[in-house]
Design a protein around this motif. Structure first.
Motif, PDB file in Angstrom:
ATOM      1  N   MET A  96       0.660  -1.374  -0.456  1.00 51.99           N
ATOM      2  CA  MET A  96       0.129   0.172   0.282  1.00 51.99           C
ATOM      3  C   MET A  96       1.051   1.117   0.198  1.00 51.99           C
ATOM      4  SD  MET A  96      -2.460  -1.220   2.747  1.00 51.99           S
ATOM      5  CE  MET A  96      -4.146   0.481   2.406  1.00 51.99           C
ATOM      6  N   GLY A 143       3.594   3.239  -0.774  1.00 52.25           N
ATOM      7  CA  GLY A 143       4.370   3.015  -2.527  1.00 52.25           C
ATOM      8  C   GLY A 143       5.198   4.390  -2.452  1.00 52.25           C
ATOM      9  N   SER A 171       1.082  -1.653 -13.087  1.00 50.57           N
ATOM     10  CA  SER A 171       1.185  -1.127 -11.564  1.00 50.57           C
ATOM     11  C   SER A 171       2.489  -1.539 -11.330  1.00 50.57           C
ATOM     12  CB  SER A 171       0.533  -1.981 -10.614  1.00 50.57           C
ATOM     13  OG  SER A 171       0.560  -2.839 -10.046  1.00 50.57           O
ATOM     14  N   TRP A 215      -4.886   4.775  -5.011  1.00 54.22           N
ATOM     15  CA  TRP A 215      -4.026   4.247  -6.242  1.00 54.22           C
ATOM     16  C   TRP A 215      -2.607   4.581  -4.263  1.00 54.22           C
ATOM     17  CZ3 TRP A 215      -0.670   2.114  -9.024  1.00 54.22           C
ATOM     18  CH2 TRP A 215       0.473   1.276  -9.200  1.00 54.22           C
ATOM     19  N   TYR A 267      -3.600   3.377  -1.723  1.00 54.47           N
ATOM     20  CA  TYR A 267      -4.495   2.887  -0.979  1.00 54.47           C
ATOM     21  C   TYR A 267      -3.973   1.769  -1.304  1.00 54.47           C
ATOM     22  CZ  TYR A 267      -5.748   5.887   2.812  1.00 54.47           C
ATOM     23  OH  TYR A 267      -6.070   6.978   4.219  1.00 54.47           O
ATOM     24  N   GLN A 283      -3.212  -7.734  -0.648  1.00 56.23           N
ATOM     25  CA  GLN A 283      -2.731  -7.935  -1.176  1.00 56.23           C
ATOM     26  C   GLN A 283      -2.455  -9.487  -0.775  1.00 56.23           C
ATOM     27  OE1 GLN A 283      -0.585  -6.494  -4.039  1.00 56.23           O
ATOM     28  NE2 GLN A 283       0.572  -7.431  -2.962  1.00 56.23           N
ATOM     29  N   SER A 343       4.322  -6.419  -5.326  1.00 53.52           N
ATOM     30  CA  SER A 343       3.801  -6.411  -6.089  1.00 53.52           C
ATOM     31  C   SER A 343       3.847  -7.468  -6.952  1.00 53.52           C
ATOM     32  CB  SER A 343       3.424  -5.371  -7.172  1.00 53.52           C
ATOM     33  OG  SER A 343       2.737  -3.967  -6.443  1.00 53.52           O
ATOM     34  N   PHE A 367      -5.711   2.406 -14.261  1.00 45.48           N
ATOM     35  CA  PHE A 367      -5.889   1.443 -13.090  1.00 45.48           C
ATOM     36  C   PHE A 367      -6.453   1.356 -13.005  1.00 45.48           C
ATOM     37  CE2 PHE A 367      -4.251  -0.188  -9.739  1.00 45.48           C
ATOM     38  CZ  PHE A 367      -3.533  -1.220  -9.625  1.00 45.48           C
TER      39      PHE A 367
HETATM   40  N1  ARG Z   1      -0.319   1.656  -3.365  1.00 40.62           N
HETATM   41  C1  ARG Z   1       1.132   1.438  -4.368  1.00 40.62           C
HETATM   42  C2  ARG Z   1       1.331   3.025  -3.852  1.00 40.62           C
HETATM   43  O1  ARG Z   1       1.065   3.894  -3.859  1.00 40.62           O
HETATM   44  C3  ARG Z   1       0.532   1.092  -5.262  1.00 40.62           C
HETATM   45  C4  ARG Z   1      -0.125  -0.052  -5.723  1.00 40.62           C
HETATM   46  C5  ARG Z   1      -0.258  -0.733  -6.676  1.00 40.62           C
HETATM   47  N2  ARG Z   1      -1.002  -1.610  -6.594  1.00 40.62           N
HETATM   48  C6  ARG Z   1      -1.263  -2.993  -6.121  1.00 40.62           C
HETATM   49  N3  ARG Z   1      -1.670  -4.693  -6.510  1.00 40.62           N
HETATM   50  N4  ARG Z   1       0.119  -3.570  -6.784  1.00 40.62           N
HETATM   51  O2  ARG Z   1       2.091   2.783  -5.028  1.00 40.62           O
END
Ligand code: ARG
Length: 503
Positions: free
Chosen positions: A52, A54, A133, A243, A245, A250, A333, A391
């Protein structure tokens, strides 16, 4: 695909040879490899929190503010995104403990709506949303990693350098993930700690400034002034916030590798998501303690502007931590997307080789490599906001459908056992909000991109019919499978249901 059982959904593998509770060492699994249960509660929580957090919290505040046009409303959007993610994840806790298979939405959609919808989900996620992503996060990593070599006011880093750096990031995490599940979870834990530390620095600094009286932008009497009155514009604001969050689901991708999933899946969710929500809210408050809304809107990297303002000679630590944060999120991810491709392969929804597991490392090596290759291919030039919007559009269609599955399954299979039972209102709220989230941005700013995205999603059906429903597989595919099987040293796998009872 399932039969009604008295306890829960059928846990057989697709050939129908495995039954819950059967001796795992019998002939059924001869020549097959199963993924081991090695992820602890700490590792699981780090997979949620570390994916989350990132790139979003360092980049999205600008996008949210631009749409809401006031500090007060943007804080409310950040809060609502946290509440929505928590509601969504609680629905997933019910689904994940009732159907304890890896692969996130895939097995739930399969049991609720049938194979075509589950196929469309895996089609979009494996080919488009998940790899994209990873590349968005890897590009943000690259942006910050090359910064020290290209001081912003002198020259911009060449695009090829950025892409190379992002590529190196993806290759590194691929190695770690293919090599060992333990190593990948350890990387996840370490980088999660690093990013929490970075946000703690921002929060403490911001609150010191607040204590010194820098409260002018946060005063509720003025902070709502000028809020946008366009209801649909908030849809895009949500996309940007959500995004940051994203990743709240996961842990549901790796249920089969989680130790005692009946306990650790819901616990990981209940610890992880509220923690991130609180941290995000405090971070946003800290930003506004140091920056005016106008300054934030013109900043290309909020956290860096924040650091330059407040940390003096130590300002470099923030870009360094952003690198750690994005590296960790990319790792998480890839970890989960690999499991999705693997489970979809096991159910016959992707090519067979993707369902195989490395005989020595016990990792889904082909699925991980496949995901990385796509992620590298998607390091296409495009801007962060646009990619994030598409996305979110594609993702929320399926988040909504999955949340609604809680209600549908209560009606369809009231007899399935539910170690976690959430109030149905959560599922209804998430489903309704996701309809708004999918439609509002299109009404606000109709773009062909959304149409193309929808056409892409539906085009999956052309592949579903011949390849999955009719089970057509060209002859040469057998040779391809054997070739890669030898090359990668992988073997077919089986579903390994939880041993623990949930009581
Ligand atoms: N929340 C992450 C960020 O702020 C992105 C996550 C993308 N989602 C995923 N399932 N990989 O960068």
């Amino acid at each position: 695909m399932t039969e009604v059982g008295d306890k829960g959904p059928d846990t057989r593998v697709n050939e129908g040879r495995e039954r819950e509770g059967e001796n795992r060492d019998n002939d059924v699994h001869k020549g097959k490899v199963g993924l081991a249960r090695q992820v602890t509660l700490l590792g699981g929580t780090a997979i949620i929190v570390g994916t989350m957090i990132g790139s979003g919290i360092f980049a999205s505040p600008v996008g949210v503010l631009r749409q809401t046009e006031s500090v007060g409303m943007s804080l409310i959007i950040w809060l609502l995104c946290g509440v929505l993610s928590t509601f969504g994840a609680l629905c997933y806790a019910e689904l994940g403990t009732m159907i304890p298979k890896s692969g996130g939405e895939f097995p739930y959609l399969m049991d609720t709506y049938g194979a075509p919808i589950a196929f469309l989900f895996s089609w979009v996620s494996i080919i488009l949303t998940r790899p994209s992503s990873i590349s968005i996060i890897a590009l943000t990593f690259a942006d910050y990693a090359v910064q020290p070599f290209f001081p912003a006011d002198e020259c911009e880093p060449p695009v090829v350098v950025l892409k190379m750096m992002a590529c190196i990031c993806v290759i590194l995490i691929t190695f770690v993930n293919c090599f060992s599940v333990k190593a990948a979870t350890n990387v996840q834990i370490i980088f999660t700690a690093a990013k929490l530390l970075a946000l703690a620095i921002i929060i403490v600094t911001g609150f010191v400034k607040l204590g010194q009286g820098n409260t002018e932008y946060l005063d509720p009497r003025v902070s709502f002034k000028g809020s946008s009155s366009n209801v649909f514009a908030y849809g895009i604001a949500f996309y940007q916030g959500l995004w940051a969050y994203d990743g709240w689901n996961q842990l549901n991708f790796i249920t089969e590798e989680l130790i005692n999933p009946y306990r650790n899946l819901p616990l990981g969710i209940v610890i992880g998501i509220p923690l991130v929500t609180v941290v995000y809210l405090l971070t946003n408050i800290a930003y506004f303690a140091v920056m005016s809304p106008d300054e934030m809107l013109t900043s290309s990297a909020v956290a860096v502007t924040f650091a330059n303002r407040t940390l003096g000679p130590m300002a470099w630590i923030i870009p360094f931590f952003v690198c750690c944060s994005t590296f960790g999120a990319a790792n998480g991810s890839l970890f989960s997307t690999g499991r999705l491709a693997y489970v979809a392969g096991r159910e016959g929804h992707t090519i067979q080789i993707l369902s195989m597991v490395h005989a020595g490392f016990i990792t889904p090596l082909p699925a991980l490599t496949f995901t990385s290759v796509l992620a590298i291919a998607m390091l296409i030039p495009n801007d962060f906001d646009t990619l994030v919007n598409y996305f979110s559009f594609a993702s929320w269609i399926f988040y909504g459908l999955t949340a609604a599955a809680v209600v549908v399954l209560r009606i369809k299979h009231p007899e399935w056992r539910r170690p976690v039972k959430v109030p149905l209102v959560l599922s209804i709220v998430v489903a309704i909000v996701s309809i708004y989230l999918v439609i509002a941005p299109i009404i606000d700013a109709p773009e062909f991109g959304y149409l193309y995205a929808s056409i892409f999603i539906l085009s999956g059906l052309f592949f579903y019919y011949p390849l999955v429903y009719r089970g057509y597989s060209p002859r040469f595919m057998d040779h391809v499978t054997v070739f890669f099987q030898n090359l990668m040293q992988v073997a077919p796998s089986y579903y390994n249901p939880p041993e623990e009872d949930y009581n």
